[in-house]
Motif scaffolding. Structure first.
Motif, mmCIF file in Angstrom:
data_model
loop_
_atom_site.group_PDB
_atom_site.id
_atom_site.type_symbol
_atom_site.label_atom_id
_atom_site.label_comp_id
_atom_site.label_asym_id
_atom_site.label_seq_id
_atom_site.Cartn_x
_atom_site.Cartn_y
_atom_site.Cartn_z
ATOM 1 N N VAL A 156 0.864 -1.182 0.000
ATOM 2 C CA VAL A 156 0.000 0.000 0.000
ATOM 3 C C VAL A 156 0.900 1.231 0.000
ATOM 4 O O VAL A 156 1.790 1.353 0.839
ATOM 5 C CB VAL A 156 -0.929 0.027 1.228
ATOM 6 N N PHE A 157 0.657 2.136 -0.950
ATOM 7 C CA PHE A 157 1.426 3.380 -1.016
ATOM 8 C C PHE A 157 0.657 4.486 -0.284
ATOM 9 O O PHE A 157 -0.505 4.759 -0.602
ATOM 10 C CB PHE A 157 1.675 3.776 -2.461
ATOM 11 N N ALA A 158 1.320 5.097 0.669
ATOM 12 C CA ALA A 158 0.647 6.070 1.537
ATOM 13 C C ALA A 158 0.123 7.280 0.785
ATOM 14 O O ALA A 158 -0.842 7.922 1.229
ATOM 15 C CB ALA A 158 1.600 6.515 2.647
ATOM 16 N N THR A 159 0.724 7.618 -0.333
ATOM 17 C CA THR A 159 0.260 8.768 -1.119
ATOM 18 C C THR A 159 -0.724 8.362 -2.211
ATOM 19 O O THR A 159 -1.130 9.203 -3.010
ATOM 20 C CB THR A 159 1.457 9.487 -1.763
ATOM 21 N N LYS A 160 -1.118 7.081 -2.235
ATOM 22 C CA LYS A 160 -2.025 6.588 -3.270
ATOM 23 C C LYS A 160 -3.107 5.707 -2.659
ATOM 24 O O LYS A 160 -3.394 4.612 -3.170
ATOM 25 C CB LYS A 160 -1.240 5.795 -4.325
ATOM 26 N N LEU A 161 -3.716 6.175 -1.596
ATOM 27 C CA LEU A 161 -4.726 5.371 -0.915
ATOM 28 C C LEU A 161 -6.040 5.310 -1.686
ATOM 29 O O LEU A 161 -6.802 4.352 -1.528
ATOM 30 C CB LEU A 161 -4.971 5.911 0.496
ATOM 31 N N GLY A 162 -6.303 6.323 -2.493
ATOM 32 C CA GLY A 162 -7.520 6.340 -3.291
ATOM 33 C C GLY A 162 -8.742 6.780 -2.503
ATOM 34 O O GLY A 162 -8.681 6.986 -1.285
ATOM 35 N N ASN A 164 -11.860 6.869 -0.257
ATOM 36 C CA ASN A 164 -12.275 6.031 0.881
ATOM 37 C C ASN A 164 -11.231 4.975 1.234
ATOM 38 O O ASN A 164 -11.569 3.868 1.667
ATOM 39 C CB ASN A 164 -13.620 5.366 0.592
ATOM 40 N N ASN A 165 -9.954 5.332 1.042
ATOM 41 C CA ASN A 165 -8.844 4.424 1.386
ATOM 42 C C ASN A 165 -8.986 3.061 0.692
ATOM 43 O O ASN A 165 -8.728 2.009 1.285
ATOM 44 C CB ASN A 165 -8.758 4.234 2.909
ATOM 45 N N ARG A 166 -9.377 3.115 -0.560
ATOM 46 C CA ARG A 166 -9.660 1.906 -1.316
ATOM 47 C C ARG A 166 -8.462 0.953 -1.365
ATOM 48 O O ARG A 166 -8.631 -0.278 -1.337
ATOM 49 C CB ARG A 166 -10.088 2.274 -2.731
ATOM 50 N N ALA A 167 -7.242 1.499 -1.440
ATOM 51 C CA ALA A 167 -6.063 0.631 -1.532
ATOM 52 C C ALA A 167 -5.913 -0.230 -0.285
ATOM 53 O O ALA A 167 -5.562 -1.416 -0.373
ATOM 54 C CB ALA A 167 -4.813 1.474 -1.741
ATOM 55 N N VAL A 199 -1.786 5.553 6.874
ATOM 56 C CA VAL A 199 -2.127 4.167 6.557
ATOM 57 C C VAL A 199 -2.628 3.440 7.797
ATOM 58 O O VAL A 199 -3.594 2.673 7.745
ATOM 59 C CB VAL A 199 -0.907 3.439 5.965
ATOM 60 N N GLU A 200 -2.001 3.685 8.929
ATOM 61 C CA GLU A 200 -2.418 3.050 10.177
ATOM 62 C C GLU A 200 -3.859 3.408 10.526
ATOM 63 O O GLU A 200 -4.648 2.541 10.935
ATOM 64 C CB GLU A 200 -1.479 3.474 11.307
#
Length: 243
Positions: A156-162, A164-167, A199-200
């Motif tokens: 999971v890339f923290a700058t690319k969560l998408g 609603n945090n889809r990633a 991310v957490e």
């Protein structure tokens, strides 16, 4: 006399980052007695790498070795830092990023220190880059960690969560399908900071029980990786000078 070593960290407004970078510098200096080890930053912290490079003699033979404390070779490594070196200290030698060295054992150690269990699935979290080759590098590290731990590891890339945090949602779903009873977060970061916490937080919203490992920090493998890059650079320069 051994050439000096200039460590180049990204920089952050989070004071934890600077504290970690200073610990890394201290450990590297202890491992390389007789070598001047200077910590610098690309942005947001002092001293900036351009100022550090400009402050020394600008003559062949006095050029330092510049080691980027970056875990993937993206824009900062390929464009920003070379431009700064060219402007301020063109004879300096820039090495690969420290992430070219395998930190699989270090990542596993941090997970085990946090209490990794046999039925835990792992999310490897990294910054994320506009350079696809840098992101591929992180995915290779995840495969190495998966092989080492004998369990699935999602990235999971923290700058690319998408949206609603889809990633994070997708990564958790895949790990659950693979049999994970608990989700462990493995930060592929040098220091604690807001990106890890992003991310957490997303993970906490999805899972009742999670495990969060510490960042790499001054793990012995990180320190040896830095020293190895320095030694390789100085040996190569000695060979070239002797021709």
């Amino acid at each position: 006399m051994s050439p000096s070593l200039v460590l180049v960290a990204h920089g952050s407004r989070d004071p934890r980052f600077g504290a970690t970078a200073r610990r890394v510098r201290g450990a590297v200096a202890a491992a390389l007695p007789g070598v001047e080890v200077v910590l610098s930053y690309l942005d947001l912290d002092d001293p900036l790498v351009g100022d550090v490079l400009a402050s020394g003699p600008n003559e062949p033979g006095d050029d330092p070795v510049v080691v980027p404390l970056l875990l993937s070779a993206g824009y900062h490594h390929k464009v920003d830092l070379p431009a700064i070196i060219a402007e301020h200290r063109p004879f300096a030698h820039q090495t690969d990023v420290i992430g070219t060295r395998s930190f699989t054992t270090a990542l596993a150690d941090r997970l085990l220190e946090a209490g990794l269990g046999e039925r835990d699935g792992v999310i490897l979290s990294a910054v994320g880059s506009s350079d696809e080759s840098a992101d591929r590098h992180v995915r290779r590290r995840a495969l190495e960690l998966s092989t080492y731990l004998h369990r699935p590891v999602e990235v999971v890339f923290a700058t690319k969560l998408g949206p609603n945090n889809r990633a994070v949602t997708s990564a958790v779903r895949r790990l659950r399908v693979a049999g994970a009873q608990r989700i462990a977060l493995s930060p592929y970061f040098l220091s604690a900071g807001l990106l890890i916490e992003r991310v957490e937080s997303a993970l906490d919203a999805l899972a009742d029980e999670t495990l969060v490992a510490g960042p790499l920090g001054a793990h012995p493998d990180v320190i040896e990786g830095i020293c190895g890059l320095y030694r390789t650079a100085t040996q190569r320069r000695t060979v070239i000078a002797g021709r």
